[in-house]
Design a protein around this motif. Structure first.
Motif, PDB file in Angstrom:
ATOM      1  N   ARG A 124     -50.068  36.032  36.022  1.00  0.00           N
ATOM      2  CA  ARG A 124     -50.041  37.492  35.813  1.00  0.00           C
ATOM      3  C   ARG A 124     -49.293  38.210  36.939  1.00  0.00           C
ATOM      4  O   ARG A 124     -48.760  39.297  36.737  1.00  0.00           O
ATOM      5  CB  ARG A 124     -51.466  38.028  35.663  1.00  0.00           C
ATOM      6  N   ARG A 125     -49.239  37.583  38.117  1.00  0.00           N
ATOM      7  CA  ARG A 125     -48.529  38.224  39.237  1.00  0.00           C
ATOM      8  C   ARG A 125     -47.019  38.300  39.006  1.00  0.00           C
ATOM      9  O   ARG A 125     -46.321  39.017  39.701  1.00  0.00           O
ATOM     10  CB  ARG A 125     -48.821  37.479  40.555  1.00  0.00           C
ATOM     11  N   PHE A 126     -46.515  37.575  38.031  1.00  0.00           N
ATOM     12  CA  PHE A 126     -45.081  37.645  37.723  1.00  0.00           C
ATOM     13  C   PHE A 126     -44.733  38.948  36.995  1.00  0.00           C
ATOM     14  O   PHE A 126     -43.578  39.262  36.792  1.00  0.00           O
ATOM     15  CB  PHE A 126     -44.656  36.449  36.850  1.00  0.00           C
ATOM     16  N   ARG A 127     -45.753  39.671  36.563  1.00  0.00           N
ATOM     17  CA  ARG A 127     -45.509  40.928  35.834  1.00  0.00           C
ATOM     18  C   ARG A 127     -45.104  42.011  36.836  1.00  0.00           C
ATOM     19  O   ARG A 127     -45.952  42.660  37.441  1.00  0.00           O
ATOM     20  CB  ARG A 127     -46.785  41.317  35.089  1.00  0.00           C
ATOM     21  N   GLN A 128     -43.824  42.160  37.021  1.00  0.00           N
ATOM     22  CA  GLN A 128     -43.288  43.110  38.000  1.00  0.00           C
ATOM     23  C   GLN A 128     -42.233  43.967  37.316  1.00  0.00           C
ATOM     24  O   GLN A 128     -41.540  43.495  36.409  1.00  0.00           O
ATOM     25  CB  GLN A 128     -42.593  42.341  39.138  1.00  0.00           C
ATOM     26  N   PRO A 129     -42.062  45.247  37.766  1.00  0.00           N
ATOM     27  CA  PRO A 129     -41.016  46.081  37.185  1.00  0.00           C
ATOM     28  C   PRO A 129     -39.635  45.453  37.400  1.00  0.00           C
ATOM     29  O   PRO A 129     -39.469  44.768  38.423  1.00  0.00           O
ATOM     30  CB  PRO A 129     -41.119  47.395  37.978  1.00  0.00           C
ATOM     31  N   PRO A 130     -38.681  45.626  36.515  1.00  0.00           N
ATOM     32  CA  PRO A 130     -38.756  46.503  35.336  1.00  0.00           C
ATOM     33  C   PRO A 130     -39.371  45.833  34.108  1.00  0.00           C
ATOM     34  O   PRO A 130     -39.633  46.522  33.123  1.00  0.00           O
ATOM     35  CB  PRO A 130     -37.274  46.820  35.072  1.00  0.00           C
ATOM     36  N   GLY A 131     -39.625  44.518  34.135  1.00  0.00           N
ATOM     37  CA  GLY A 131     -40.218  43.868  32.964  1.00  0.00           C
ATOM     38  C   GLY A 131     -40.247  42.367  33.152  1.00  0.00           C
ATOM     39  O   GLY A 131     -39.696  41.834  34.122  1.00  0.00           O
ATOM     40  N   LEU A 132     -40.926  41.688  32.223  1.00  0.00           N
ATOM     41  CA  LEU A 132     -41.085  40.233  32.323  1.00  0.00           C
ATOM     42  C   LEU A 132     -40.888  39.570  30.961  1.00  0.00           C
ATOM     43  O   LEU A 132     -41.389  40.062  29.948  1.00  0.00           O
ATOM     44  CB  LEU A 132     -42.497  39.904  32.843  1.00  0.00           C
ATOM     45  N   VAL A 133     -40.146  38.465  30.962  1.00  0.00           N
ATOM     46  CA  VAL A 133     -40.081  37.612  29.773  1.00  0.00           C
ATOM     47  C   VAL A 133     -40.836  36.330  30.152  1.00  0.00           C
ATOM     48  O   VAL A 133     -40.488  35.685  31.146  1.00  0.00           O
ATOM     49  CB  VAL A 133     -38.629  37.278  29.368  1.00  0.00           C
ATOM     50  N   ALA A 134     -41.886  35.998  29.408  1.00  0.00           N
ATOM     51  CA  ALA A 134     -42.761  34.887  29.790  1.00  0.00           C
ATOM     52  C   ALA A 134     -42.723  33.774  28.755  1.00  0.00           C
ATOM     53  O   ALA A 134     -42.900  34.014  27.560  1.00  0.00           O
ATOM     54  CB  ALA A 134     -44.192  35.390  29.962  1.00  0.00           C
ATOM     55  N   ASP A 135     -42.485  32.556  29.233  1.00  0.00           N
ATOM     56  CA  ASP A 135     -42.320  31.380  28.367  1.00  0.00           C
ATOM     57  C   ASP A 135     -43.525  30.452  28.521  1.00  0.00           C
ATOM     58  O   ASP A 135     -43.945  30.179  29.646  1.00  0.00           O
ATOM     59  CB  ASP A 135     -41.010  30.713  28.839  1.00  0.00           C
ATOM     60  N   GLY A 136     -44.109  30.012  27.430  1.00  0.00           N
ATOM     61  CA  GLY A 136     -45.238  29.085  27.559  1.00  0.00           C
ATOM     62  C   GLY A 136     -45.872  28.688  26.249  1.00  0.00           C
ATOM     63  O   GLY A 136     -45.192  28.498  25.234  1.00  0.00           O
ATOM     64  N   ARG A 137     -47.201  28.508  26.307  1.00  0.00           N
ATOM     65  CA  ARG A 137     -47.964  28.129  25.119  1.00  0.00           C
ATOM     66  C   ARG A 137     -48.978  29.211  24.755  1.00  0.00           C
ATOM     67  O   ARG A 137     -49.337  29.366  23.599  1.00  0.00           O
ATOM     68  CB  ARG A 137     -48.748  26.820  25.373  1.00  0.00           C
ATOM     69  N   ASP A 138     -49.457  29.921  25.796  1.00  0.00           N
ATOM     70  CA  ASP A 138     -50.538  30.896  25.593  1.00  0.00           C
ATOM     71  C   ASP A 138     -50.187  32.247  26.197  1.00  0.00           C
ATOM     72  O   ASP A 138     -51.071  33.010  26.578  1.00  0.00           O
ATOM     73  CB  ASP A 138     -51.823  30.369  26.240  1.00  0.00           C
ATOM     74  N   MET A 139     -48.891  32.527  26.325  1.00  0.00           N
ATOM     75  CA  MET A 139     -48.484  33.790  26.962  1.00  0.00           C
ATOM     76  C   MET A 139     -48.938  34.991  26.129  1.00  0.00           C
ATOM     77  O   MET A 139     -49.472  35.962  26.662  1.00  0.00           O
ATOM     78  CB  MET A 139     -46.947  33.824  27.145  1.00  0.00           C
ATOM     79  N   GLY A 140     -48.737  34.898  24.810  1.00  0.00           N
ATOM     80  CA  GLY A 140     -49.095  36.014  23.938  1.00  0.00           C
ATOM     81  C   GLY A 140     -50.570  36.038  23.570  1.00  0.00           C
ATOM     82  O   GLY A 140     -51.133  37.094  23.275  1.00  0.00           O
ATOM     83  N   THR A 141     -51.218  34.870  23.595  1.00  0.00           N
ATOM     84  CA  THR A 141     -52.622  34.819  23.156  1.00  0.00           C
ATOM     85  C   THR A 141     -53.596  35.082  24.310  1.00  0.00           C
ATOM     86  O   THR A 141     -54.621  35.726  24.121  1.00  0.00           O
ATOM     87  CB  THR A 141     -52.949  33.441  22.545  1.00  0.00           C
TER      88      THR A 141
END
Ligand code: DC
Length: 226
Positions: A124-141
């Motif tokens: 969650r600490r990767f969430r920094q302005p201006p935005g984040l694109v997150a790759d994984g298995r459970d990023m959206g869930t």
């Protein structure tokens, strides 16, 4: 909720989840560059944990120690041109991070709840302005359930095995396509059937099957959704 919590939740996130070999990594990096946003390769965190577990020779049955290894990871990512250099305990582990055996061990320790929770805040600490694109298995869930756009990228196991085969071959690894196909199927099953944060599309995810699509076609499809 503190002022800084609300500031963080204002930072937009796009999640790209799906099985290995679906093209997530390439798409996530391209999207992040296109938008000028940060990116999170959450699989790399599980792979780094796997390398640390191997290095410290922690048995897979010792869940508490596995959780401690994940909680105390000494890691860093640097970018060099389009490459990402990954460091573990001050050592450049970018090559071993991508070995197939590292991915298999990552998938085995990823079923353990204490390991997943130890990595949650770090992600969650990767969430920094201006935005984040997150790759994984459970990023959206699980990690970013409030993401603005959730993509679930998939492809047939056969095509994913073929893509992985090409990638590994180009890196000079000796690989066997039939074995890779079996390993991909086993990894899918483990990732999908674990009780914590199983691999599955979020209810509000857009599902894209990349089996018959080029990377450009997938990219353009996602850009049209943004
Ligand atoms: O995406 P990858 O192949 O680098 O991921 C390696 C393993 O890590 C994958 O098989 C399962 C685990 N993983 C996970 O459980 N949750 C994530 N968000 C990312 C990866």
């Amino acid at each position: 909720m503190s002022a800084s919590d609300s500031a963080v939740s204002d930072v937009p996130v796009i999640t790209v989840d799906g099985p290995g070999g679906s093209g997530k990594g390439t798409i996530t990096t391209r999207l992040a560059n296109h938008l000028g946003w940060h990116f999170l390769d959450s699989g790399a965190l599980y792979r780094l944990t796997a390398l640390a577990v191997m290095k410290n020779q922690v048995p897979l049955e010792d869940e508490n120690s596995l959780g401690e290894v994940a909680a105390n990871l000494d890691i860093r990512f640097d970018t060099s041109g389009s490459d990402v250099i990954s460091w573990l305990d001050g050592e450049n582990v970018s090559d071993s991070l991508r070995f197939e055996e590292t991915g298999v061990l990552a998938s085995k320790i990823a079923v353990i709840a204490v390991v997943r929770s130890a990595l949650t805040e770090r992600q969650r600490r990767f969430r920094q302005p201006p935005g984040l694109v997150a790759d994984g298995r459970d990023m959206g869930t699980v990690i970013f359930p409030d993401a603005k756009l959730k993509i679930f990228l998939t492809a047939s196991a056969q095509i994913r095995a073929e893509r992985r085969y090409k990638q590994l071959k180009e890196k000079g690894e000796s690989v066997n396509l039939a074995r890779l196909f079996r390993e991909i199927q086993a990894r899918d099953l483990r990732d999908q059937s674990r009780s914590v944060a199983p691999l599955r599309p979020a209810e509000d995810a857009v599902i894209i099957d990349s089996t018959g699509l080029s990377i450009d076609e997938v990219f353009n499809k996602i850009v049209s959704l943004i």
